[in-house]
Design an enzyme around this catalytic site. Sequence first.
Site, short mmCIF file in Angstrom:
data_model
loop_
_atom_site.label_atom_id
_atom_site.label_comp_id
_atom_site.label_asym_id
_atom_site.label_seq_id
_atom_site.Cartn_x
_atom_site.Cartn_y
_atom_site.Cartn_z
N LYS A 130 2.38 -2.08 -2.11
CA LYS A 130 2.86 -3.45 -1.92
C LYS A 130 3.92 -3.83 -2.96
CE LYS A 130 -0.21 -4.47 1.37
NZ LYS A 130 -1.01 -3.24 1.52
C1 LIG Z 1 -1.64 -2.71 2.63
C2 LIG Z 1 -2.12 -1.33 2.54
C3 LIG Z 1 -2.16 -0.49 3.66
C4 LIG Z 1 -1.75 -0.97 5.04
O1 LIG Z 1 -0.37 -1.21 5.13
P1 LIG Z 1 0.23 -2.07 6.34
O2 LIG Z 1 1.66 -2.24 6.04
O3 LIG Z 1 -0.52 -3.36 6.34
O4 LIG Z 1 -0.01 -1.29 7.59
C5 LIG Z 1 -2.59 0.81 3.48
N1 LIG Z 1 -3.00 1.26 2.27
C6 LIG Z 1 -2.99 0.48 1.18
C7 LIG Z 1 -3.46 1.04 -0.11
C8 LIG Z 1 -2.54 -0.83 1.27
O5 LIG Z 1 -2.53 -1.61 0.17
#
Ligand SMILES: *Cc1c(COP(=O)(O)O)cnc(C)c1O
Length: 481
Positions: free
Chosen positions: A98
């Site tokens: 993120k």
């Molecule tokens: C947010 C997240 C995901 C999922 O990603 P999306 O973009 O919502 O599909 C997968 N793994 C981790 C560690 C995340 O923080």
Amino acid sequence: MEAIKRGISPEGGLFVPSSIPVLKADELASLAGSSYHMLASAILSLYLTDYGRDDLDECISSAYNCSTFSSEAIAPVISLKDGLHVLELWHGPTCAFKDMALQILPRLMVRASIDTNSDKETVILTATSGDTGKAALEGFKDVPGTRIIVFYPQDGVSPMQELQMITQEGNNIRVVAVNGNFDDTQTGVKRIFGSAVMNEELNRRGLQFSSANSINWGRLVPQIVYYFSAYFDMVEKDAISMGQPVNVVVPTGNFGNILAAYYAKKMGLPINRLICASNDNNVLYDFIKTGVYDRKRSFYKTISPSMDILISSNLERLLFELSGRDEEQVSNWMQELTDTGKYRIDGNPLRDLQSLFWAGYATEEQTRYAIKEAYVNYGYTLDTHTAVGKWVYDSYKEEIGDDTETILVSTASPFKFPHDVLTALRPDVQVADDDLLQLLSDISGMPIPKPLQGLTEKPILHQASCDIDSMDKLVLEFLGM
Ligand SMILES: *Cc1c(COP(=O)(O)O)cnc(C)c1O
């Protein structure tokens, strides 16, 4: 700029680019060898056309540098064997992917406010399945002209994720646990965004809501960049030649990350298959196999909590492209989802979906197996989310027999989920919570990431909790209304 400032359109739909820019083969080749900054500048400027190039470059260099990221490469690619390459997206300040978007989003928002002469203060509302919350807090803390409230499901995040959030410092933030799961929390936040009463109230006081979730276009566009950077890294290390197709495997929840890969493919990056990996909450698996999206099913709490999602918001953007950009059709599907909990696609959109994407999922046991297997075979330690991707990659290879070189997108550091990773590696291990990180470091041979060191000694600054129905009250309270 408006799309980034607002987060969601006034009618409740998601913003999409008016067209997807396409790079010709020679333009693509000319980007090879660029630094992450140069690549980000080239790609973001194709989409964020109302930003000045210098302003954009400034946002990029203050978001991605050696004080925010622990790897000079920003998003390094580690090659295992058998055609598998891991794209590590967790070298940012909160150790999950993120950060790739949330380090730059606040800077883009501030710039947008300046350039549009807006004197409104932005109130960021965020629902988190664990990682977005912390990354948004780090991105927005003490940013002038912004305040941020993060809602997380009380029992739906890992202990480390919770600890990261409730120890967060900053003078413009609030962190609240909600009695419900992630979908309840996300729905609650969307309800506040859509509330005429709340919006009017804010407007009167010179405030406006925005979102740091991946429904915000400003979250998605920075994620396109690392697919290009991974591809060029592989060319550079001779794993592929320029123009050779690759597959991409993405551990998926809200469909934001894999959607960015889809945009990269549309832009001309030679991506063959987009492989969508789910955990036991396998609503996307069923959708891709059958064309039926049905959220009416049991919700499972898993060891990959950031993927515990049944309403994948960003699918709406994919449906828009698959339907030939038919707004009305998409709006009908979304209405059906709200009214009945399901919708079905067929004909061309379904055919396109199935030729572009392949879907698989991993159970809890299979996820643990994948962690152990990667450790034994490659000496590489996966986090629980990336492990779901690894399992699905192996299933894909076995079923389809496709040997295309593959990028496995690694979405979090294993140190964010130390208990579950350790249990997968050493089922009989007994260790106090305080020693988990050190033991994982000993076993994996990786250093404990700086941002996670000493977290247990930090003071807890946020203890608020609320029911789903009182989320709006909490927002008003925080804003002093
Ligand atoms: C947010 C997240 C995901 C999922 O990603 P999306 O973009 O919502 O599909 C997968 N793994 C981790 C560690 C995340 O923080």
